[in-house]
Design a protein around this motif. Structure first.
Motif, PDB file in Angstrom:
ATOM      1  N   ASN A  46      -0.922  -1.180   6.535  1.00 48.53           N
ATOM      2  CA  ASN A  46       0.082  -0.610   5.687  1.00 48.53           C
ATOM      3  C   ASN A  46       1.380  -0.905   6.157  1.00 48.53           C
ATOM      4  N   LEU A  47       1.946  -1.663   5.498  1.00 53.19           N
ATOM      5  CA  LEU A  47       3.287  -1.996   5.209  1.00 53.19           C
ATOM      6  C   LEU A  47       4.232  -1.328   4.222  1.00 53.19           C
ATOM      7  N   GLY A  48       3.589  -0.306   3.757  1.00 59.62           N
ATOM      8  CA  GLY A  48       4.188   0.414   2.761  1.00 59.62           C
ATOM      9  C   GLY A  48       5.288   1.724   3.185  1.00 59.62           C
ATOM     10  N   GLN A  49       4.633   2.465   3.632  1.00 61.10           N
ATOM     11  CA  GLN A  49       5.485   3.697   4.111  1.00 61.10           C
ATOM     12  C   GLN A  49       6.302   3.440   5.140  1.00 61.10           C
ATOM     13  N   GLY A  50       7.545   3.868   5.375  1.00 63.85           N
ATOM     14  CA  GLY A  50       8.315   3.486   6.314  1.00 63.85           C
ATOM     15  C   GLY A  50       8.351   4.292   7.643  1.00 63.85           C
ATOM     16  N   ALA A  77      -0.925  -2.987   2.012  1.00 68.73           N
ATOM     17  CA  ALA A  77      -0.080  -1.902   1.183  1.00 68.73           C
ATOM     18  C   ALA A  77       1.364  -2.253   1.291  1.00 68.73           C
ATOM     19  N   THR A  78       2.057  -2.015   0.191  1.00 69.86           N
ATOM     20  CA  THR A  78       3.249  -2.377   0.107  1.00 69.86           C
ATOM     21  C   THR A  78       3.759  -1.014  -0.915  1.00 69.86           C
ATOM     22  N   ILE A  79       5.233  -0.853  -1.246  1.00 68.71           N
ATOM     23  CA  ILE A  79       5.719  -0.114  -2.113  1.00 68.71           C
ATOM     24  C   ILE A  79       6.420  -0.585  -3.263  1.00 68.71           C
ATOM     25  N   PRO A  80       6.056  -0.445  -4.626  1.00 59.79           N
ATOM     26  CA  PRO A  80       6.538  -0.992  -5.931  1.00 59.79           C
ATOM     27  C   PRO A  80       7.951  -0.490  -6.151  1.00 59.79           C
TER      28      PRO A  80
END
Ligand SMILES: Cc1ncc(COP(=O)(O)O)c(C=O)c1O
Length: 382
Positions: free
Chosen positions: A31-35, A344-347
């Motif tokens: 998970n490299l999405g949520q901060g 996982a990232t965030i668009p």
């Protein structure tokens, strides 16, 4: 029968962070999405919370926040930014930065007021404006450096403009405001009734020797500003949901009227612990270098992939173009990356109300080295 209600936020669904974190868990993706950091927070700070509880600090503190903590914040603001902040009247401790932002907006907005907000925007801003019956005047930051077009700002001010929201260092892009931006902001608001909301939750997470342009440095702007901070972001404990707002006595008195009937007072032991902990400047002054090393490690590791990174001057985040891998829209690409490639990232389109898509995704690099290694190993296969 369930009684029907009229939604106050009919256009809003579940946030992209919840969606992507859920997808990451479901597909066992890195998970490299949520901060949020996945490394431990400072053990001394957790011990201080433990001690505060054992010492009996387990009841309500005053609605404005634990006074020694407010005093320590005022001292820090004086030391770092030369600001004269009065702990009795100008600071309120809040359950997180997001709450501080919501409370500031709810304090001042009347139906029909306009708020200038820059996109891509942290996801709470626009719903927070709209739930108060106000209108978000959405101005695009200039792609790809995500700078503010001040000419466009000037052209967008009307007699209904109540507030301008700024965020530096910026989520999701890592852009930071420079002194020239502050001078432009000054010119725009001078002799107007326009207020400023400055989201400075990443104040210490700033790189490459760039100085953080806090609104606290500018007494003329502090006459009309709410400045919002987050202990969660500074001390690697986002789950604590503790932050604060600084303003002037008149605006803060109104802010507190809203706050006192909503949260009233925040978690006492953490406030007692932080009152001691933040007096040591070393606890926050080294943060920029600490995160810069993580950013640089991420950049070096990603060099062999087909992603093209944009520059990040601050925050937890760095954005990347993926046109050498795919022509898909960013949400489709980020979803597939999570499900098939297990990262996982965030668009970035999720940070635009109308979904503007420059085919850019956001990575969070506030992670352990092994987390970054595990993600990059998968990204190298693309
Ligand atoms: C720009 C920005 N503002 C505010 C917040 C929220 O801070 P807190 O967790 O203290 O509510 C975040 C968290 O991601 C953020 O990125």
């Amino acid at each position: 029968m369930i009684p029907s209600i009229q939604s106050k936020l009919p256009e809003v669904g579940t946030t992209i962070f919840t969606v992507m974190s859920g997808l990451a868990a479901e597909h066992h993706a890195v998970n490299l999405g949520q901060g949020f950091p996945d490394y431990p927070m400072n053990a001394e700070l957790t011990s201080l919370v433990d001690k505060a509880m054992r010492d009996g600090y387990n009841q309500y503190v005053p609605m404005q926040g634990y006074m020694p903590l407010r005093e320590a914040i005022a001292e820090k603001a004086g030391k770092l930014y030369g600001a004269e902040i009065h702990p009795g009247t100008d600071i309120t401790i809040t359950p997180g930065g997001t709450y501080a932002i919501y409370t500031a907006l709810t304090t001042v907005l009347q139906p029909g007021d306009e708020v200038i907000v820059f996109e891509p925007a942290y996801d709470s801003y626009i719903p927070n404006i709209e739930i108060n019956g106000a209108v978000a005047v959405r101005l695009p930051l200039r792609y790809p450096d995500y700078s503010i077009d001040w000419q466009l700002v000037r052209a967008s001010v009307t007699s209904r403009t109540r507030m301008i929201m700024i965020n530096s260092p910026h989520n999701p892009t890592g852009a930071v405001l420079r002194e020239t931006d502050i001078q432009e902001l000054r010119k725009v608001v001078k002799d107007t009734q326009i207020l400023i909301l400055s989201d400075e939750v990443y104040e210490h997470l700033i790189f490459d020797g760039v100085q953080h342009e806090s609104i606290l440095k500018y007494p003329d702007l502090m006459e009309r500003a709410f400045v919002c901070f987050s202990f969660g972001k500074v001390y690697h404990c986002t789950g604590w949901k503790l932050g604060y707002c600084i303003s002037n006595a008149a605006l803060m008195a109104e802010f507190r009227k809203v706050h006192q009937y909503n949260c009233f007072s925040c978690h006492t032991p953490s406030q007692v612990a932080l009152a001691t902990f933040i007096r040591d400047g070393e606890t926050y002054l080294g943060l920029g270098n600490f995160l810069q090393e993580k950013r640089d490690y991420f950049i070096r590791s990603m060099a062999a992939t087909k992603f093209d990174l944009l520059h990040s001057y601050g925050s937890y985040f760095i954005c990347a173009k993926y046109h050498r891998i795919s022509r898909e829209n960013d949400t489709g690409f980020a979803t597939r990356l999570t499900m098939e490639n297990k990262v996982a990232t965030i668009p970035v389109s999720a940070f635009y109300k109308e979904g503007t898509d420059n085919q850019v995704i956001r990575f969070c690099f506030a992670k352990k080295q092994e987390t970054i290694d595990a993600a990059v190993e998968k990204l190298l296969l693309l």
